[in-house]
Design a protein around this motif. Structure first.
Motif, PDB file in Angstrom:
ATOM      1  N   UNK A 202      56.727  95.973  -5.857  1.00 53.30           N
ATOM      2  CA  UNK A 202      57.012  97.084  -6.760  1.00 53.30           C
ATOM      3  C   UNK A 202      56.876  98.410  -6.025  1.00 53.30           C
ATOM      4  N   UNK A 203      57.924  99.223  -6.100  1.00 53.49           N
ATOM      5  CA  UNK A 203      57.911 100.518  -5.420  1.00 53.49           C
ATOM      6  C   UNK A 203      57.089 101.521  -6.239  1.00 53.49           C
ATOM      7  N   UNK A 204      56.419 102.488  -5.574  1.00 56.47           N
ATOM      8  CA  UNK A 204      55.724 103.550  -6.322  1.00 56.47           C
ATOM      9  C   UNK A 204      56.757 104.423  -7.046  1.00 56.47           C
ATOM     10  N   UNK A 205      56.529 104.652  -8.332  1.00 55.77           N
ATOM     11  CA  UNK A 205      57.496 105.425  -9.119  1.00 55.77           C
ATOM     12  C   UNK A 205      56.761 106.371 -10.051  1.00 55.77           C
ATOM     13  N   UNK A 206      57.330 107.550 -10.231  1.00 56.07           N
ATOM     14  CA  UNK A 206      56.824 108.523 -11.199  1.00 56.07           C
ATOM     15  C   UNK A 206      58.023 109.274 -11.756  1.00 56.07           C
TER      16      UNK A 206
ATOM     17  N   UNK B  44      55.500 112.119 -19.059  1.00 55.29           N
ATOM     18  CA  UNK B  44      55.257 111.589 -17.718  1.00 55.29           C
ATOM     19  C   UNK B  44      54.950 110.100 -17.793  1.00 55.29           C
ATOM     20  N   UNK B  45      55.399 109.388 -16.785  1.00 49.90           N
ATOM     21  CA  UNK B  45      55.038 107.977 -16.651  1.00 49.90           C
ATOM     22  C   UNK B  45      55.067 107.618 -15.169  1.00 49.90           C
ATOM     23  N   UNK B  46      54.234 106.682 -14.791  1.00 55.77           N
ATOM     24  CA  UNK B  46      54.133 106.267 -13.393  1.00 55.77           C
ATOM     25  C   UNK B  46      53.477 104.900 -13.351  1.00 55.77           C
ATOM     26  N   UNK B  47      53.612 104.218 -12.216  1.00 57.43           N
ATOM     27  CA  UNK B  47      52.955 102.916 -12.072  1.00 57.43           C
ATOM     28  C   UNK B  47      51.766 103.003 -11.120  1.00 57.43           C
ATOM     29  N   UNK B  48      51.141 104.161 -11.105  1.00 56.28           N
ATOM     30  CA  UNK B  48      49.957 104.392 -10.286  1.00 56.28           C
ATOM     31  C   UNK B  48      49.598 105.866 -10.353  1.00 56.28           C
ATOM     32  N   UNK B  49      48.789 106.306  -9.429  1.00 62.15           N
ATOM     33  CA  UNK B  49      48.430 107.713  -9.409  1.00 62.15           C
ATOM     34  C   UNK B  49      49.638 108.561  -9.047  1.00 62.15           C
TER      35      UNK B  49
ATOM     36  N   UNK C  64      46.611 112.626 -11.113  1.00 64.67           N
ATOM     37  CA  UNK C  64      46.126 111.920 -12.296  1.00 64.67           C
ATOM     38  C   UNK C  64      46.880 110.598 -12.405  1.00 64.67           C
ATOM     39  N   UNK C  65      46.476 109.789 -13.352  1.00 65.79           N
ATOM     40  CA  UNK C  65      47.098 108.475 -13.530  1.00 65.79           C
ATOM     41  C   UNK C  65      47.582 108.339 -14.964  1.00 65.79           C
TER      42      UNK C  65
ATOM     43  N   UNK D 242      58.782 125.897 -11.025  1.00 62.96           N
ATOM     44  CA  UNK D 242      59.184 124.627 -10.419  1.00 62.96           C
ATOM     45  C   UNK D 242      58.089 123.607 -10.714  1.00 62.96           C
ATOM     46  N   UNK D 243      58.447 122.569 -11.461  1.00 60.51           N
ATOM     47  CA  UNK D 243      57.482 121.541 -11.869  1.00 60.51           C
ATOM     48  C   UNK D 243      57.936 120.215 -11.265  1.00 60.51           C
ATOM     49  N   UNK D 244      57.073 119.594 -10.494  1.00 59.30           N
ATOM     50  CA  UNK D 244      57.420 118.351  -9.811  1.00 59.30           C
ATOM     51  C   UNK D 244      56.343 117.294 -10.046  1.00 59.30           C
ATOM     52  N   UNK D 245      56.788 116.071 -10.268  1.00 59.04           N
ATOM     53  CA  UNK D 245      55.897 114.920 -10.386  1.00 59.04           C
ATOM     54  C   UNK D 245      56.287 113.913  -9.321  1.00 59.04           C
ATOM     55  N   UNK D 246      55.339 113.488  -8.506  1.00 58.55           N
ATOM     56  CA  UNK D 246      55.635 112.548  -7.436  1.00 58.55           C
ATOM     57  C   UNK D 246      54.608 111.424  -7.419  1.00 58.55           C
ATOM     58  N   UNK D 247      55.067 110.247  -7.076  1.00 62.04           N
ATOM     59  CA  UNK D 247      54.174 109.094  -6.967  1.00 62.04           C
ATOM     60  C   UNK D 247      53.370 109.187  -5.682  1.00 62.04           C
ATOM     61  N   UNK D 248      52.145 108.709  -5.736  1.00 64.31           N
ATOM     62  CA  UNK D 248      51.274 108.712  -4.553  1.00 64.31           C
ATOM     63  C   UNK D 248      51.198 107.316  -3.937  1.00 64.31           C
TER      64      UNK D 248
END
Length: 287
Positions: free
Chosen positions: A156-160, A197-202, A248-249, A281-287
């Protein structure tokens, strides 16, 4: 004269599974709409001089047939089914068991497909399930010969992901917001938008202001002061002067979380008429 006797015994297969690399890898994106599939191919060699049938059984460490694999605790389910090859195995009444007719005296290439049948927010990284593939006489529960180990890997790839909307709701609901309009500027005026927001990790959320926390008049003079404003994300102050970021998670769900971003004007005072603005500028990135 007619002589009656027992029917000829069914041809028993002298067959074996040939060793082969036995990892079936599924590259999975929990937020993609496309169905995730993978294929594993292997050879069965028949040394019989007549066509014959064998059962293929995919079993776990408890020797139970497996046609569905649940990836805990994400809720992802992988289904296994036979795929076309030199011959196509046919499902039997037993889960994880297929029957195939082999031609005599040669190798037959067979394939199994793995498909994600139930999606879920699997954590980033790899989840592996170890199984075994064995040959059996039709209807038997006893393996003939050496089984092949089979490892099924969900990678599973990191995704946000993030949406900006005008009202709280589950991910993907509500009209997107690209402009926040204060109308006629007044001291203390407030506006609220929501970050879905949604992600599969931090994940890392960053907010940057082009004007360092000021609304500036279009075509303003270099010495002209702007209208100050403040921002707060989910109740926490955002430093617009220097830029702001937080790790955050979000909840591990397709619905995600809906979190408020509040914007509040400072003292307006006497100002030249015109249109005042800033670019956030608002950005969400997977860690």
């Amino acid at each position: 004269m007619i002589v009656a006797g027992p029917e000829a015994a069914a041809q028993q297969c002298d067959a074996r599974l040939l060793p082969v690399a036995s990892t079936l890898r599924l590259d999975y994106d929990p937020f993609a709409l496309a169905r995730t599939t993978g294929r594993w191919s292997f050879d069965v060699e028949s040394r019989s001089d007549q066509p014959c049938e064998v059962d293929l059984a995919l079993v776990d460490d408890q020797h139970l047939g497996r046609a569905d694999i649940a990836i805990d605790p994400s809720g992802v389910v992988i289904g296994i089914q036979a795929a076309p090859g030199d011959a196509t195995p046919v499902p039997t009444a037993s889960a994880g068991v297929w029957r195939v007719r082999l031609p005599p005296g040669r190798r037959t290439r067979l394939s199994l497909d793995a498909t994600v049948t139930t999606d879920g927010v699997a954590p980033a990284g790899e989840s592996a399930t170890d199984l075994s593939l064995e040959l059996r006489a039709p209807g038997s529960v006893v393996a003939t010969g050496t089984a092949l180990p089979v490892r099924i890997v969900l990678a599973t790839v990191p995704r946000a992901q993030m949406n900006i909307v005008g009202a709280a709701g589950t991910f993907g609901e509500g009209a997107s917001v690209t402009r926040v309009d204060f109308g006629v500027l007044e001291t203390g005026a407030q506006r609220r938008v929501f970050l879905q927001v949604r992600a599969n990790g931090r994940a890392r959320l960053s907010i940057a202001s082009a004007n360092g926390g000021y609304l500036m008049r279009t075509d303003h003079a270099a010495s002209e002061a702007g209208v100050p404003y403040q921002a707060a994300f989910d109740g926490r102050a955002v430093d617009l002067a220097r830029g702001w970021a937080e790790e955050f998670e979000p909840p591990a769900s397709l619905a995600g979380a809906s979190m408020p971003l509040d914007l509040t004007l400072g003292t307006v005072g006497p100002r030249p008429a015109g249109s005042y603005s800033d670019l956030l500028t608002i950005e969400l990135s997977a860690l």
